[in-house]
Design an enzyme around this catalytic site. Sequence first.
Site, PDB file in Angstrom:
ATOM      1  N   GLU A   1     -16.285 -10.809   3.744  1.00  0.00           N
ATOM      2  CA  GLU A   1     -15.155 -10.566   2.846  1.00  0.00           C
ATOM      3  C   GLU A   1     -14.571 -11.886   2.323  1.00  0.00           C
ATOM      4  O   GLU A   1     -14.279 -12.027   1.132  1.00  0.00           O
ATOM      5  CB  GLU A   1     -14.065  -9.776   3.584  1.00  0.00           C
ATOM      6  CG  GLU A   1     -12.915  -9.328   2.684  1.00  0.00           C
ATOM      7  CD  GLU A   1     -11.774  -8.694   3.466  1.00  0.00           C
ATOM      8  OE1 GLU A   1     -11.466  -9.183   4.584  1.00  0.00           O
ATOM      9  OE2 GLU A   1     -11.176  -7.733   2.979  1.00  0.00           O
TER      10      GLU A   1
ATOM     11  N   CYS B   1      -8.391  -1.976   4.175  1.00  0.00           N
ATOM     12  CA  CYS B   1      -8.269  -3.120   5.101  1.00  0.00           C
ATOM     13  C   CYS B   1      -9.590  -3.496   5.741  1.00  0.00           C
ATOM     14  O   CYS B   1      -9.773  -4.620   6.173  1.00  0.00           O
ATOM     15  CB  CYS B   1      -7.323  -2.812   6.248  1.00  0.00           C
ATOM     16  SG  CYS B   1      -5.866  -1.962   5.764  1.00  0.00           S
TER      17      CYS B   1
ATOM     18  N   CYS C   1     -10.275  -1.706  14.644  1.00  0.00           N
ATOM     19  CA  CYS C   1     -10.593  -3.124  14.824  1.00  0.00           C
ATOM     20  C   CYS C   1     -10.722  -3.514  16.290  1.00  0.00           C
ATOM     21  O   CYS C   1     -11.415  -4.455  16.625  1.00  0.00           O
ATOM     22  CB  CYS C   1      -9.532  -4.000  14.173  1.00  0.00           C
ATOM     23  SG  CYS C   1      -9.251  -3.560  12.462  1.00  0.00           S
TER      24      CYS C   1
ATOM     25  N   SER D   1      -7.492   1.944  -2.222  1.00  0.00           N
ATOM     26  CA  SER D   1      -6.286   1.161  -2.518  1.00  0.00           C
ATOM     27  C   SER D   1      -6.683  -0.185  -3.106  1.00  0.00           C
ATOM     28  O   SER D   1      -7.662  -0.801  -2.678  1.00  0.00           O
ATOM     29  CB  SER D   1      -5.496   0.946  -1.228  1.00  0.00           C
ATOM     30  OG  SER D   1      -4.599  -0.118  -1.405  1.00  0.00           O
TER      31      SER D   1
ATOM     32  N   GLU E   1       2.061   1.672  -3.380  1.00  0.00           N
ATOM     33  CA  GLU E   1       0.947   2.138  -4.212  1.00  0.00           C
ATOM     34  C   GLU E   1       0.725   3.639  -4.031  1.00  0.00           C
ATOM     35  O   GLU E   1       0.539   4.384  -5.002  1.00  0.00           O
ATOM     36  CB  GLU E   1      -0.340   1.372  -3.857  1.00  0.00           C
ATOM     37  CG  GLU E   1      -1.515   1.759  -4.757  1.00  0.00           C
ATOM     38  CD  GLU E   1      -2.831   1.092  -4.344  1.00  0.00           C
ATOM     39  OE1 GLU E   1      -2.842   0.279  -3.396  1.00  0.00           O
ATOM     40  OE2 GLU E   1      -3.850   1.415  -4.975  1.00  0.00           O
TER      41      GLU E   1
ATOM     42  N   LYS F   1     -15.475  -9.536   8.091  1.00  0.00           N
ATOM     43  CA  LYS F   1     -14.451 -10.412   7.505  1.00  0.00           C
ATOM     44  C   LYS F   1     -15.053 -11.718   7.014  1.00  0.00           C
ATOM     45  O   LYS F   1     -14.547 -12.346   6.098  1.00  0.00           O
ATOM     46  CB  LYS F   1     -13.357 -10.706   8.532  1.00  0.00           C
ATOM     47  CG  LYS F   1     -12.474  -9.508   8.857  1.00  0.00           C
ATOM     48  CD  LYS F   1     -11.444  -9.248   7.773  1.00  0.00           C
ATOM     49  CE  LYS F   1     -10.694  -7.950   8.027  1.00  0.00           C
ATOM     50  NZ  LYS F   1      -9.944  -7.496   6.849  1.00  0.00           N
TER      51      LYS F   1
ATOM     52  N   GLU G   1       0.826  -1.197   0.000  1.00  0.00           N
ATOM     53  CA  GLU G   1       0.000   0.000   0.000  1.00  0.00           C
ATOM     54  C   GLU G   1       0.870   1.260   0.000  1.00  0.00           C
ATOM     55  O   GLU G   1       0.541   2.251  -0.665  1.00  0.00           O
ATOM     56  CB  GLU G   1      -0.929  -0.015   1.221  1.00  0.00           C
ATOM     57  CG  GLU G   1      -2.130   0.887   1.085  1.00  0.00           C
ATOM     58  CD  GLU G   1      -3.222   0.522   2.095  1.00  0.00           C
ATOM     59  OE1 GLU G   1      -3.742  -0.612   2.039  1.00  0.00           O
ATOM     60  OE2 GLU G   1      -3.544   1.369   2.950  1.00  0.00           O
TER      61      GLU G   1
ATOM     62  N   GLU H   1     -14.271 -11.899  -5.315  1.00  0.00           N
ATOM     63  CA  GLU H   1     -12.950 -11.344  -5.652  1.00  0.00           C
ATOM     64  C   GLU H   1     -11.831 -12.078  -4.909  1.00  0.00           C
ATOM     65  O   GLU H   1     -10.648 -11.860  -5.198  1.00  0.00           O
ATOM     66  CB  GLU H   1     -12.874  -9.857  -5.247  1.00  0.00           C
ATOM     67  CG  GLU H   1     -13.824  -8.923  -5.970  1.00  0.00           C
ATOM     68  CD  GLU H   1     -15.146  -8.724  -5.216  1.00  0.00           C
ATOM     69  OE1 GLU H   1     -15.504  -9.584  -4.386  1.00  0.00           O
ATOM     70  OE2 GLU H   1     -15.823  -7.715  -5.467  1.00  0.00           O
TER      71      GLU H   1
END
Lengths: 388, 597
Positions: free
Chosen positions: B373, B311, B527, B331, B287, B370, B284, B378
Site C-alpha cells: 500500500e 482500511c 489486523c 470508502s 462519508e 501495508k 468515513e 495513489e
Amino acid sequence: MENKKFKLVDIIFETEGCDVGVVLDRVLKRTPDDIIMDMIDSGLRGRGGAGFPTGLKWKFTRSESAYDKYIICNADEGEPGTFKDREILEKVPMKVFTGMAIAGYAIDAKEGFIYIRGEYRFLQKKLQSQIDEFNQMLENKGLDFKIALRWGSGAYICGEESALFESMEGKRGEPRNKPPYPTVAGFRNKPTVINNVETLVYATMINKYGADKFKELGTRDSRGSKVFSVSGDTPKAGIYELEMGLQVSEFVKEFGDGDTKAVQIGGAGGTCVPRKKFEDMIIGYEGVPTGGSMMIFNSSRSMYNVLHDYLEFFAEESCGQCTPCRVGCQQLLKGIEAVKRGERPPSYLDDLKSLAASMKIASKCGLGQSVANPFSTIIDNFREEVIY
Amino acid sequence: MGKFEVNLKINNIPVTVEEGTTILDAAKKLNFRIPTLCHHSDLCVAGNCRVCVVEQKGAKALPAACATPVSEGMDISTNSAQVRTARRHVIELLLSEHRSECTSCYKNGKCELQDLANEYRVNETTFMKLVENKGYTIDDFSPSIIKDDSKCIRCQRCVRTCTEMQSVSALAVVNKGEHQKIATFMNKPMHSVVCTNCGQCVTHCPTGALIEKNYIDQVWDVINNPELHVVVQTAPAVRIGLGESLDLSPGNRVTGKMVSALRRLGFDSVLDTDFTADLTILEEGTELLTRLKKALVDKDTETALPMTTSCSPGWVKFIEHKYPELLPNVSTCKSPQQMFGALAKTFYAQKKGLKAEKVVSISIMPCTAKKYEANRPEMRDSGFQDVDYVLTTRELAMMIRQAGIEFASLPNEKYDSIMGDSSGAAVIFGATGGVMEAALRTAYEIVTGREVPFENLDILPVRGLEGVKEAKVLIENVKPEWGFLEGAELSCAIAHGLANAKILMDKVKSGEMSYHFIEIMACPGGCLGGGGQPIPVNNEIREARMKAIYEEDSSLKIRKSHENPEVIALYEQFLGEPLGHKSHELLHTHYTGRKKY
C-alpha cells in the site's frame, strides 16, 4: 501352496451366446441382496491389482443410505506393461457396461462413469455410440441407470481411485486421505463403487453362469481367471486369459524365450521374480498379485536399466504431494545412479532399501507404497548388476 | 445428534474420545505430542508431509495421525522403532530438497523444519542433496512477500491458506513428481498476479519459503542519518502482538514498552496510527452519512451503497481484482497508515518547522499488504511517498533484539505529540468489527447527540471471530439537521478473512442481502491476525489478542474518536472540516480495477 497348471480360459472375451440383455433380465428378476451374496460367494477380487473382494465393496456401498451413489469403471489403464483393458473395451464393451448396470442395480446407483485414460481417445467415437445404445436398452428395460464417459489426461496417479475422483471433479489428481473409503465417500463425496474394467466383465459373467462356475477356477484365495498382458522377451507377446494360481515357472515355460532371467509381475510397481524363484512363486493374491502386467526379461537385459526406467517413471508420475513418494523416488533414482558411478559405496544400496521400506509404510497412497516392491526385489536379486 | 465415544489405546494407555477425533488430537489428550508440518489448525487436513505417521497394530501401513480418525479398539504407538525410522526418513527427505542455509535464513530459530531436524538429530548427508541440481526461483518482485522455492517443502499450507481461508488462489500446486511445486499463474512474479499481499501464507509457512520482504537495514540507515527526522507510527494491533515475538505470552498489552523501545531504537518521534484511525472515523463516518443523505433524500442513483471500509489494503486489492464493479462502494478514505503518512509530511512537518523532504515516515504494521500500500502510486499526495518504509510487528521485534534492548523490563512510556493521541475507538480497529464499532460510536452520536445505546459503549454484536457478523441499529430522536434518518434502521455487516468477504460480497452483489455499511478486514480476526503479526497464529492466539485489544479500549479515558483532542485540533488548525477540501486532497483516494488472475 495350491497351484494350477497352465490353462487358457475364455470367459472375458467369450462373445458366443452372451446376450447381455438376457443377463440383465435375469439380474432384474432377483433382489440386489441376492446379487451381492452371489458376488461375495464367487470370491471375485478386484482385477486392477489391489484385489479387494468385489462383493464386499458392493455390499458396503449398498448399506450406505445416501440418495446419490455412483458406479465408476476404472479404465485409466496406466500401469506399465498393461494393455488388457483397452482390448476388453474394444472387443466386449457391452459386457463392461452390463457389469456397471448390475453394480448400479445392486447398490441403487443411477449414474455410472467410465474414467478412461486420455491415450485411448481413438476409442471415443465407437465407445460413445455403444454407450448410447446401451443406455437406450436400459431405458427400454426400465432400469434407471445411465453411463457416461470421462477422460483422463495422462497422469498415472489418476488410476488411484481417490485421485481419479478428484480428477473427475475437475480438480488436480491427488489421492485423498483414507478413511473415508470410496464405499462411504467417493466421487462427489458420495458412496461409490469403483471397479476395474475386467472386474466388471467378470461381474457380468458371474451373473450369467453363476458363482459356482467361476469358483471352479483358481485357488482358494484367488478364485477364477484373469487377463494377463504379456510383454518383453517373449515370442508370444499379447493378451491371455489364464486360470489364477499359476506357478511362475509354468508361466515362463509357456511364454519365455528359453532364456528368461526374471519376470516383473504387476507392472512397474510390482515384484521382480528372478529365475531361482520361479518354482516358489505363484501368480495370485496369496503369492504375487498382479493387475495383469507380465514383463519377461532374458539374460540380455540389464536389471539396472530396468530398475532405472521404473524409478524414472515413478519420479515423474508421483503426484508429488506426499514426502516419502515425491522425494523418495528421486532419492532412489539418484542413489542407484551414484552407486553405479562409484560416487556412493555399494552399502548405500542398503540405506536406500531402508528408505524404500519407509516409503512402503509411510506414503499416502499405493503409488509410493509400491515403489519398494521393484526396488527391493531387484536390488536383492540383482545387486551386482546394479553396482557394476 | 450426540456423538459416539470411541475407545482406543495410545502407547498402551487407554483413552476415550469422541467419534471423528483424529489420532493426533487423541494423543494430545494423553499429553503425547506427535510432530506435524503440513497440519495447521486453521486449515483443512492435508496429510501429505507424513511426519506425523504412527503405528497402528494390525495395519500394513502407518496412518498419518493428523488425517486419520480414531476407531474402536485401535492400538496406536506414537514412538515405535518403525515410526522413528519412518519419521527420520521423512525429515531427511524434506531436508534433501530444502536449501539449508540456516544461519543466514530469515526464519532461523523460527523454522518448524529446523526444529524437527534438531529434535530428531537427523543426518543431513544421508541422502543426496536435490535442491542444488534444480533450477529454483527466488521471487522478490513483490514489495511485501518473498517466495523462495528452494526452501519450500511442499506442505501446501500456503496453497490451502490462499485458497480456503482467503479465496484468492494466487498460489497453487503445479506439475507432478519431481517437478511439483507451488506456483502462481503461469509462474508470474507475485507482484503481477492476483495476490493481495495479505501475508497469511507467510504466517502459515513452516519454513523460510514465504517471508515478508524486510526493510530493517533501510530503517537503520535512516535512523542513523542525522540529517533526517524519522517519525514512526504504530498500528493498533502491534501493541497487543509484539510481546509474542519477544518471549511474552499471547494477549500481553505492551503499548508503553513498545513506545519506550521505539524511542531507544532512535526514532525522532514515536507516534500513533491510532490518531489517524480516529481521523478515519470522522472522515468515513461523515462519508457514510453523506452517502445516506444523497441516496435517501436527494435520490441520487449514482451514490453507491452499501459503503465498505477501505482500511485493509488486502481487501482493497481483493476487490480491485474480484469485484471491480463494486469499487464505487469502497470508502474513498485512505487507510489510517496512509492518512498518517500524508499528514506527517504536511501538517506535522509544518507544525514542527521541518522540511518535508527531511521527514522520513516509518510505520509498524501487523500487515504485509501495508508494504504494498505504501508503494501505491495513489499514496503520494504529500508530494513525496507518504510512508517510506513499512515494518511488520516481527521486523520491529527483530530490531529490538538487534539493539540489545531487554524488552520485558522496559518502562512504560507515552507517545510523543503531535499525532500521538488516540481513543479506545481507534485501538479496536485492530480487531474484526472494530472499525464498525468505532464508526457507530461516533456516527450515532453525531446524528442523535446521544451515546450509542449499548452498555458501556461496547457494541457486542459486532465483536468475535464469527466469519460474517450482522448488526442493526435503530436511529431515533435525531437532531434536526439529520431529520431524514429519523426512525431509520442502519444495517451493517462485518466480514474478516477474504473467504468470508467473498461470501458476503457475493450476497451483496446478487442483491440477496442489502446493507448500509460493511466492514471488511482481509485477515482472519482482523489486523490482530494480520500477515505481519508474530508466528504462530491460530484461533486460540487470536482470541487472546482480541481480549487484549478490548481491554486496551476499556482502559482508556477517551473511547470515542470525535473526542480525541488532537483530532479536534487538527480540524481546527489544518483540515477545516471532515470531507473538506484539504481532506480530499490528502486523505481520500480512488482505486482501479485489475485483472482476474
